[in-house]
Design a protein around this motif. Structure first.
Motif, short mmCIF file in Angstrom:
data_model
loop_
_atom_site.label_atom_id
_atom_site.label_comp_id
_atom_site.label_asym_id
_atom_site.label_seq_id
_atom_site.Cartn_x
_atom_site.Cartn_y
_atom_site.Cartn_z
N THR A 282 0.84 -1.19 0.00
CA THR A 282 0.00 0.00 0.00
C THR A 282 0.88 1.24 0.00
O THR A 282 1.99 1.23 0.55
CB THR A 282 -0.96 0.00 1.21
OG1 THR A 282 -1.95 1.00 1.05
CG2 THR A 282 -0.22 0.19 2.53
N THR A 283 0.40 2.32 -0.62
CA THR A 283 1.22 3.52 -0.76
C THR A 283 1.16 4.44 0.45
O THR A 283 2.11 5.18 0.71
CB THR A 283 0.78 4.34 -1.98
OG1 THR A 283 -0.58 4.77 -1.81
CG2 THR A 283 0.91 3.51 -3.26
N GLY A 284 0.05 4.42 1.18
CA GLY A 284 -0.06 5.27 2.36
C GLY A 284 -0.20 6.75 2.07
O GLY A 284 -0.12 7.58 2.98
N ASP A 285 -0.47 7.10 0.81
CA ASP A 285 -0.58 8.52 0.46
C ASP A 285 -1.89 8.87 -0.24
O ASP A 285 -2.00 9.89 -0.92
CB ASP A 285 0.59 8.94 -0.44
CG ASP A 285 0.54 8.27 -1.81
OD1 ASP A 285 -0.26 7.33 -2.00
OD2 ASP A 285 1.30 8.70 -2.71
N TYR A 286 -2.88 8.00 -0.08
CA TYR A 286 -4.10 8.18 -0.86
C TYR A 286 -5.33 8.05 0.04
O TYR A 286 -6.00 7.03 0.08
CB TYR A 286 -4.14 7.15 -1.98
CG TYR A 286 -5.24 7.36 -3.00
CD1 TYR A 286 -5.89 8.58 -3.12
CD2 TYR A 286 -5.63 6.34 -3.85
CE1 TYR A 286 -6.89 8.77 -4.05
CE2 TYR A 286 -6.63 6.52 -4.79
CZ TYR A 286 -7.26 7.74 -4.89
OH TYR A 286 -8.24 7.92 -5.81
N ARG A 287 -5.59 9.10 0.78
CA ARG A 287 -6.82 9.12 1.57
C ARG A 287 -8.02 9.31 0.65
O ARG A 287 -7.92 10.02 -0.36
CB ARG A 287 -6.76 10.27 2.60
CG ARG A 287 -5.75 10.03 3.70
CD ARG A 287 -5.70 11.15 4.72
NE ARG A 287 -5.08 12.35 4.18
CZ ARG A 287 -4.78 13.42 4.91
NH1 ARG A 287 -5.04 13.45 6.20
NH2 ARG A 287 -4.23 14.48 4.34
N PRO A 288 -9.15 8.65 0.93
CA PRO A 288 -9.50 7.97 2.17
C PRO A 288 -9.16 6.48 2.21
O PRO A 288 -9.58 5.79 3.12
CB PRO A 288 -11.02 8.14 2.21
CG PRO A 288 -11.42 8.07 0.77
CD PRO A 288 -10.32 8.79 0.02
N PHE A 289 -8.40 5.98 1.23
CA PHE A 289 -8.17 4.54 1.16
C PHE A 289 -6.98 4.08 1.98
O PHE A 289 -7.03 3.03 2.63
CB PHE A 289 -8.00 4.13 -0.31
CG PHE A 289 -9.20 4.46 -1.16
CD1 PHE A 289 -10.34 3.69 -1.09
CD2 PHE A 289 -9.18 5.56 -2.01
CE1 PHE A 289 -11.46 4.00 -1.85
CE2 PHE A 289 -10.29 5.88 -2.78
CZ PHE A 289 -11.43 5.11 -2.70
N ALA B 296 5.21 -0.95 2.59
CA ALA B 296 5.23 0.36 1.95
C ALA B 296 5.68 0.25 0.49
O ALA B 296 6.64 -0.44 0.17
CB ALA B 296 6.16 1.30 2.71
N THR B 297 4.95 0.92 -0.40
CA THR B 297 5.31 0.96 -1.81
C THR B 297 4.99 2.33 -2.36
O THR B 297 4.51 3.21 -1.64
CB THR B 297 4.58 -0.15 -2.59
OG1 THR B 297 5.11 -0.21 -3.93
CG2 THR B 297 3.08 0.11 -2.66
#
Length: 278
Positions: A60-67, A100-101
């Motif tokens: 997961t990228t962790g930079d795409y809210r709300p996902f 993390a990706t």
């Protein structure tokens, strides 16, 4: 008499031949029925490997809210798909491990076996589908615009956005960049590497508009009162969100598809989404 004896001999020979053939056919069928399941039992599917390992590895990228959002202070992940990852892991009787990706490295991490599934607002595209499987889609979405509310009327169409002097900002490596490059010819295209701060650039006046998924425009408009989502219910494109899976693992895909189907029909997904989208 001689003729009758000959006919009898021929009949016996025919019965023997047919019987032998039948016996041989039965023997082959028996071997096939015994050997086929053995091959399937050793297929190496993640449906078996993940429970044996005790961990579901989720890219997961962790930079795409709300996902998917990684808090830089606490180093913890939150988001709709983070909750879904925990739910999927629980159903398999394991713990989730978030890997993390980046958007540009997403596919390589998955195909190299660094994770078992990719989650976090991934859009379904044909180039991605050539390298990996997509699960059953869990959300219909499409590209829409977000801008300062005072400029909302200027950017109702792609033609209105693609004008000289308009600064279109985009994050690199994903479908947002691909869509912008395909549709922006006259406006200025600005690439901003940090998707978590990209909307602050519009608020600060260093960019004018961004085109991203309608779901993200709605969420970011709630975070930034200065910004307005522009027609997110009538996006420029048709799109879907789904989860990325290793190509070739049919059994794992079938399981994840069934899980998505149930989660999107029994209220599980809607409950998670309500915490973010209201």
């Amino acid at each position: 008499m001689h003729r009758r004896t000959t006919l009898t001999a021929l009949a016996l020979a025919l019965v023997t031949a047919v019987g032998g053939t039948a016996a041989y056919a039965t023997q082959v069928d028996t071997v096939s029925s015994q050997s086929a399941p053995a091959g399937r039992q050793h297929s190496g599917t993640l449906l078996d490997k993940v429970p044996e390992r005790g961990v579901l590895r989720v890219c997961t990228t962790g930079d795409y809210r709300p996902f998917s959002h990684l808090d830089p202070a606490t180093k913890s992940y939150t988001g709709i798909d983070i909750d879904m990852a925990k739910n999927l892991a629980a159903g398999l009787g394991v713990k989730p491990r978030l890997v993390a990706t980046t958007w540009s490295g997403f596919m390589e991490d998955l195909t190299a076996g660094r994770c078992d599934i990719g989650m976090g607002g991934v859009s379904v595209t044909l180039p991605r589908a050539r390298k990996a499987y997509f699960s059953t889609p869990y959300l219909v979405d499409g590209k829409a615009a977000i801008a300062r509310c005072e400029d909302k009327g200027r950017y109702q169409s792609l033609e209105g956005i693609d004008q000289p002097g308009v600064r279109v900002i985009v994050n690199p490596g994903g479908t947002n960049e691909a869509f912008a490059k395909a549709n922006i010819q006259r406006a200025t295209l600005i690439t901003h590497p940090d998707n978590t701060t990209i909307f602050d650039e519009i608020v600060a006046g260093r960019a004018d508009v961004m085109m991203t998924d309608g779901s993200e425009t709605e969420y970011q408009a709630k975070l930034h009162p200065e910004l307005c989502a522009i027609n997110p219910d009538k996006p420029f494109t048709f799109g879907e969100k789904a989860y990325l899976l290793p190509r070739g693992d049919e059994e794992f895909k079938e399981y994840v598809d069934q899980w998505v189907h149930l989660a999107t029909h029994d209220g599980t997904y809607d409950d998670y989404a309500a915490d973010w989208l209201g």
